[in-house]
Scaffold this motif. Structure first.
Motif, PDB file in Angstrom:
ATOM      1  N   SER A  90      -0.322 -10.545   7.089  1.00 13.68           N
ATOM      2  CA  SER A  90      -0.374 -11.971   6.747  1.00 13.68           C
ATOM      3  C   SER A  90       0.742 -12.351   5.780  1.00 13.68           C
ATOM      4  N   ILE A  91       1.045 -11.457   4.842  1.00 17.29           N
ATOM      5  CA  ILE A  91       2.135 -11.712   3.891  1.00 17.29           C
ATOM      6  C   ILE A  91       3.471 -11.782   4.630  1.00 17.29           C
ATOM      7  N   GLU A  92       3.669 -10.882   5.591  1.00 10.28           N
ATOM      8  CA  GLU A  92       4.917 -10.886   6.361  1.00 10.28           C
ATOM      9  C   GLU A  92       5.051 -12.184   7.164  1.00 10.28           C
ATOM     10  N   LEU A  93       3.942 -12.657   7.717  1.00  7.30           N
ATOM     11  CA  LEU A  93       3.960 -13.914   8.464  1.00  7.30           C
ATOM     12  C   LEU A  93       4.275 -15.091   7.546  1.00  7.30           C
ATOM     13  N   ALA A  94       3.671 -15.085   6.350  1.00  3.15           N
ATOM     14  CA  ALA A  94       3.928 -16.158   5.381  1.00  3.15           C
ATOM     15  C   ALA A  94       5.384 -16.142   4.928  1.00  3.15           C
TER      16      ALA A  94
ATOM     17  N   PRO B 158      13.466 -22.052  -1.575  1.00  5.15           N
ATOM     18  CA  PRO B 158      14.468 -21.448  -2.453  1.00  5.15           C
ATOM     19  C   PRO B 158      13.977 -20.186  -3.151  1.00  5.15           C
ATOM     20  N   CYS B 159      12.660 -20.084  -3.344  1.00  7.45           N
ATOM     21  CA  CYS B 159      12.107 -18.962  -4.090  1.00  7.45           C
ATOM     22  C   CYS B 159      10.718 -18.641  -3.557  1.00  7.45           C
ATOM     23  N   LEU B 160      10.468 -17.369  -3.275  1.00 10.03           N
ATOM     24  CA  LEU B 160       9.158 -16.910  -2.833  1.00 10.03           C
ATOM     25  C   LEU B 160       8.542 -16.079  -3.952  1.00 10.03           C
ATOM     26  N   VAL B 161       7.345 -16.427  -4.365  1.00 10.90           N
ATOM     27  CA  VAL B 161       6.639 -15.663  -5.385  1.00 10.90           C
ATOM     28  C   VAL B 161       5.469 -14.937  -4.729  1.00 10.90           C
ATOM     29  N   TYR B 162       5.513 -13.621  -4.786  1.00 14.71           N
ATOM     30  CA  TYR B 162       4.448 -12.795  -4.232  1.00 14.71           C
ATOM     31  C   TYR B 162       3.495 -12.418  -5.368  1.00 14.71           C
ATOM     32  N   ASP B 163       2.333 -13.040  -5.380  1.00 16.69           N
ATOM     33  CA  ASP B 163       1.310 -12.790  -6.392  1.00 16.69           C
ATOM     34  C   ASP B 163       0.473 -11.615  -5.905  1.00 16.69           C
ATOM     35  N   ILE B 164       0.742 -10.417  -6.456  1.00 12.81           N
ATOM     36  CA  ILE B 164       0.133  -9.191  -5.937  1.00 12.81           C
ATOM     37  C   ILE B 164      -0.454  -8.381  -7.096  1.00 12.81           C
ATOM     38  N   PRO B 165      -1.781  -8.328  -7.207  1.00 12.78           N
ATOM     39  CA  PRO B 165      -2.390  -7.595  -8.316  1.00 12.78           C
ATOM     40  C   PRO B 165      -1.975  -6.128  -8.385  1.00 12.78           C
ATOM     41  N   LEU B 166      -1.882  -5.456  -7.238  1.00  9.06           N
ATOM     42  CA  LEU B 166      -1.574  -4.021  -7.222  1.00  9.06           C
ATOM     43  C   LEU B 166      -0.127  -3.760  -6.828  1.00  9.06           C
ATOM     44  N   LEU B 167       0.754  -4.650  -7.221  1.00  2.87           N
ATOM     45  CA  LEU B 167       2.170  -4.519  -6.853  1.00  2.87           C
ATOM     46  C   LEU B 167       2.770  -3.202  -7.355  1.00  2.87           C
ATOM     47  N   ILE B 168       2.495  -2.846  -8.595  1.00  7.72           N
ATOM     48  CA  ILE B 168       3.100  -1.641  -9.183  1.00  7.72           C
ATOM     49  C   ILE B 168       2.552  -0.383  -8.523  1.00  7.72           C
ATOM     50  N   GLU B 169       1.288  -0.432  -8.085  1.00  6.63           N
ATOM     51  CA  GLU B 169       0.667   0.732  -7.466  1.00  6.63           C
ATOM     52  C   GLU B 169       1.208   1.008  -6.065  1.00  6.63           C
TER      53      GLU B 169
ATOM     54  N   ARG C 248       4.087   1.479  -3.172  1.00  6.38           N
ATOM     55  CA  ARG C 248       5.484   1.897  -3.006  1.00  6.38           C
ATOM     56  C   ARG C 248       6.262   0.924  -2.129  1.00  6.38           C
ATOM     57  N   HIS C 249       5.541   0.057  -1.440  1.00  9.43           N
ATOM     58  CA  HIS C 249       6.166  -0.800  -0.431  1.00  9.43           C
ATOM     59  C   HIS C 249       7.024  -1.906  -1.031  1.00  9.43           C
ATOM     60  N   TRP C 250       6.609  -2.463  -2.196  1.00 10.91           N
ATOM     61  CA  TRP C 250       7.144  -3.745  -2.609  1.00 10.91           C
ATOM     62  C   TRP C 250       8.483  -3.704  -3.314  1.00 10.91           C
ATOM     63  N   ARG C 251       8.739  -2.683  -4.089  1.00 13.57           N
ATOM     64  CA  ARG C 251       9.928  -2.693  -4.948  1.00 13.57           C
ATOM     65  C   ARG C 251      11.207  -2.977  -4.176  1.00 13.57           C
ATOM     66  N   GLN C 252      11.381  -2.366  -2.999  1.00 12.44           N
ATOM     67  CA  GLN C 252      12.634  -2.531  -2.254  1.00 12.44           C
ATOM     68  C   GLN C 252      12.747  -3.890  -1.572  1.00 12.44           C
ATOM     69  N   THR C 253      11.645  -4.645  -1.501  1.00 11.30           N
ATOM     70  CA  THR C 253      11.709  -5.944  -0.841  1.00 11.30           C
ATOM     71  C   THR C 253      11.873  -7.097  -1.828  1.00 11.30           C
ATOM     72  N   LEU C 254      11.801  -6.796  -3.130  1.00 12.02           N
ATOM     73  CA  LEU C 254      11.830  -7.836  -4.156  1.00 12.02           C
ATOM     74  C   LEU C 254      13.130  -7.798  -4.951  1.00 12.02           C
ATOM     75  N   GLU C 255      13.534  -8.957  -5.439  1.00  8.78           N
ATOM     76  CA  GLU C 255      14.735  -9.017  -6.267  1.00  8.78           C
ATOM     77  C   GLU C 255      14.424  -8.935  -7.753  1.00  8.78           C
ATOM     78  N   THR C 256      13.195  -9.255  -8.113  1.00  6.15           N
ATOM     79  CA  THR C 256      12.805  -9.130  -9.520  1.00  6.15           C
ATOM     80  C   THR C 256      11.284  -9.046  -9.614  1.00  6.15           C
TER      81      THR C 256
END
Length: 202
Positions: free
Chosen positions: A97-101, A111-122, A124-132
């Motif tokens: 669903s996130i990929e579709l969004a 201009p800017c996408l904010v991914y509100d993810i409680p377990l972001l740090i846990e 391994r998937h997210w770091r390489q897809t985010l700029e900050t």
């Protein structure tokens, strides 16, 4: 296709992350809320329900036709195998669903996408897809007080949930920006969010 600036937003339970997400959305960010998507998959008619019933039995469904979150929380936090099974069912659906969004946001030239993810740090998937990565932080004592006030959980129950999240020091190490939301007013929190959001083109 236009690709908006990707921001990962996270923080421990009770940190004020959802409030910061709302402020960023008000400034023009396209918000993708992983918690809201997860709730949608487990609400009445949600895509995860059939498999959850197969895994945990019909008693896991509440009177409203959706997942009984109190029962599931007790089961998941007292049984690591149950928690892993729950995550193996829900997380792939949330990710899809996130990929579709994301595709939808890029098609809109957000201009800017904010991914509100409680377990972001846990993850391994997210770091390489985010700029900050933005971490909303507060002391553990403040977390416990806020969550108890809003949820009615006991301190023991809140601490059990916190143990399942990344430790505070780990979140802070992963952060590019930290918003310390402790002992400040809502207006001050909004001002701090605004200062950071300028870096994201908002």
């Amino acid at each position: 296709m236009h690709k908006g600036f990707r921001v990962g937003l996270t923080g421990g339970m009770g940190s004020g992350k959802s409030t910061v997400a709302r402020f960023l959305s008000q400034r023009g960010a396209y918000l993708i809320d992983a918690d809201a998507i997860s709730r949608e998959t487990t609400s009445r008619g949600g895509s995860a329900l059939d498999e959850l019933v197969l895994a945990f039995g019909p008693d896991i469904i509440g009177t409203d036709g959706g997942l009984d979150r109190v029962k599931m929380r007790e089961l998941a936090f007292n049984n690591p195998d149950a928690r892993r099974r729950l995550e193996s069912i829900v997380h792939p659906l949330v990710k899809a669903s996130i990929e579709l969004a994301t595709l939808r946001a890029d098609a809109m030239s957000a201009p800017c996408l904010v991914y509100d993810i409680p377990l972001l740090i846990e993850s391994r998937h997210w770091r390489q897809t985010l700029e900050t990565i933005v971490v909303v932080d507060c002391t553990e004592g403040t977390q416990i007080d806020r969550v108890r006030q809003r949820s009615g959980l006991t301190e023991t129950e809140v601490r059990a949930v916190l143990r399942a999240q990344a430790v505070r020091a780990r979140r802070l190490r992963a952060a590019d920006y930290v918003i310390f939301n402790d002992g400040i007013t809502l207006n001050e929190l909004e001002a701090l969010t605004q200062q950071i959001s300028v870096q994201f083109g908002l």
